[in-house]
Design a protein around this motif. Structure first.
Motif, PDB file in Angstrom:
ATOM      1  N   SER A  44       0.980  -1.274  -0.011  1.00  0.00           N
ATOM      2  CA  SER A  44      -0.111   0.135  -0.027  1.00  0.00           C
ATOM      3  C   SER A  44       1.014   1.311   0.041  1.00  0.00           C
ATOM      4  N   ASN A  93      -9.644  -9.621  -1.450  1.00  0.00           N
ATOM      5  CA  ASN A  93      -9.576 -10.217  -2.964  1.00  0.00           C
ATOM      6  C   ASN A  93     -10.529 -11.228  -3.388  1.00  0.00           C
ATOM      7  N   ALA A 142      -4.020 -10.496  -8.347  1.00  0.00           N
ATOM      8  CA  ALA A 142      -3.789  -9.605  -7.544  1.00  0.00           C
ATOM      9  C   ALA A 142      -5.101  -8.344  -7.790  1.00  0.00           C
ATOM     10  N   ASP A 160      -7.754  -2.704 -11.205  1.00  0.00           N
ATOM     11  CA  ASP A 160      -7.597  -3.947 -11.790  1.00  0.00           C
ATOM     12  C   ASP A 160      -8.143  -5.087 -10.971  1.00  0.00           C
ATOM     13  N   HIS A 218      -5.770  -4.360  -7.411  1.00  0.00           N
ATOM     14  CA  HIS A 218      -5.323  -3.260  -7.505  1.00  0.00           C
ATOM     15  C   HIS A 218      -6.347  -2.092  -7.375  1.00  0.00           C
ATOM     16  N   LYS A 227      -2.968   5.788 -13.374  1.00  0.00           N
ATOM     17  CA  LYS A 227      -2.376   4.731 -14.066  1.00  0.00           C
ATOM     18  C   LYS A 227      -1.536   5.519 -15.215  1.00  0.00           C
ATOM     19  N   ASP A 274      -3.142   3.587  -2.239  1.00  0.00           N
ATOM     20  CA  ASP A 274      -3.206   2.922  -3.314  1.00  0.00           C
ATOM     21  C   ASP A 274      -2.844   1.334  -3.010  1.00  0.00           C
ATOM     22  N   ASP A 275      -3.777   0.713  -3.131  1.00  0.00           N
ATOM     23  CA  ASP A 275      -3.506  -0.842  -2.322  1.00  0.00           C
ATOM     24  C   ASP A 275      -3.444  -1.649  -3.546  1.00  0.00           C
ATOM     25  N   GLN A 276      -2.526  -2.796  -3.214  1.00  0.00           N
ATOM     26  CA  GLN A 276      -2.345  -4.096  -4.061  1.00  0.00           C
ATOM     27  C   GLN A 276      -2.508  -5.168  -3.159  1.00  0.00           C
TER      28      GLN A 276
END
Length: 238
Positions: free
Chosen positions: A26, A111, A117, A76, A119, A198, A51-53
């Motif tokens: 993050s 998720n 993953a 995504d 995003h 992005k 901004d999290d993945q």
């Protein structure tokens, strides 16, 4: 500040806070969790942009919020949401989800995929009133409505099919392809926050990359363009 005074400040992506644990990567535009910067405590009513993945199958276990407008915008993948109002949903790219925490709400976010993953941007906005009744809203905005132009996805009055938020904020999104140009006239009594989600875009000739942001106070005519493609969020704030 006089109406003729304009402030224009770039927030560098590399100066964001970081949380990295096994399942979460993050980046925090504003102070959050263990990241504290007195110069990054929010902007106007905008308090958090994370901004999290999130790794496959992982996520945030049930936890609580109060007196906050929480918006989720997936870039995504797919995010699964459950809350104490009985809501169960999956949030996909191009959808706007808002949860008004109000007097209190519990929720979890995972998720939805076991292989890919997810995003996303999680956005917190301070409400214009405390102790509101908790609520949930989610809407989809097709790519043709967001491609090469600004699409309003959240607003206080819920106009044009946007989700409703309890604050004087208009949130626009756009997916830009090579050669696209967007123009926006920021009014003198308003404020703006441009978040690059992005790609690479230019704002009035200044190059911005994913994670960069620009805060603007006062009147400014914005020209946003790209040579390679990008995705942006534009907040018009009181």
């Amino acid at each position: 500040m006089s109406q003729n005074t304009v402030t224009h400040l770039i927030h560098d992506r590399n100066h964001r806070g970081t949380t990295k644990i096994g399942w979460l990567d993050s980046r925090h535009t504003f102070s959050f969790g263990n990241f504290y910067d007195p110069d990054r405590m929010g902007f106007r009513s905008l308090r958090v942009i994370n901004d999290d993945q999130i790794a496959p199958g992982a996520g945030f276990a049930t936890h609580g919020h109060k007196d906050m407008e929480i918006l989720t915008y997936v870039l995504d993948g797919a995010l699964e949401h459950k809350d104490s109002l009985g809501t169960g949903s999956v949030i996909l790219p191009g959808e706007a989800q808002v949860m008004s925490a109000g007097t209190g709400i519990m929720h979890s976010e995972y998720n939805h995929s076991q292989t890919e993953a997810v995003h996303l941007l999680q956005i917190w906005i301070l409400p214009d009133e405390k102790n509101l009744k908790p609520r949930y809203e989610q809407k989809a905005f097709p790519i043709e409505e967001r491609s090469g132009k600004l699409r309003l996805i959240a607003a206080k009055d819920g106009r044009d099919g946007a989700v409703t938020i309890h604050q004087d904020v208009d949130l626009y999104v756009s997916v830009l392809n090579t050669g696209d140009v967007i123009n926006y006239h920021q009014q003198p009594h308003r404020h703006a926050w441009l978040q690059v989600a992005k790609g690479i875009v230019t704002l009035n000739g200044e190059e911005l990359r994913a994670g960069d942001a620009v805060q603007i106070s006062g009147e400014e005519k914005m020209e946003i363009s790209t040579e390679v493609g990008g995705e942006i969020l534009l907040f018009d704030l009181a």
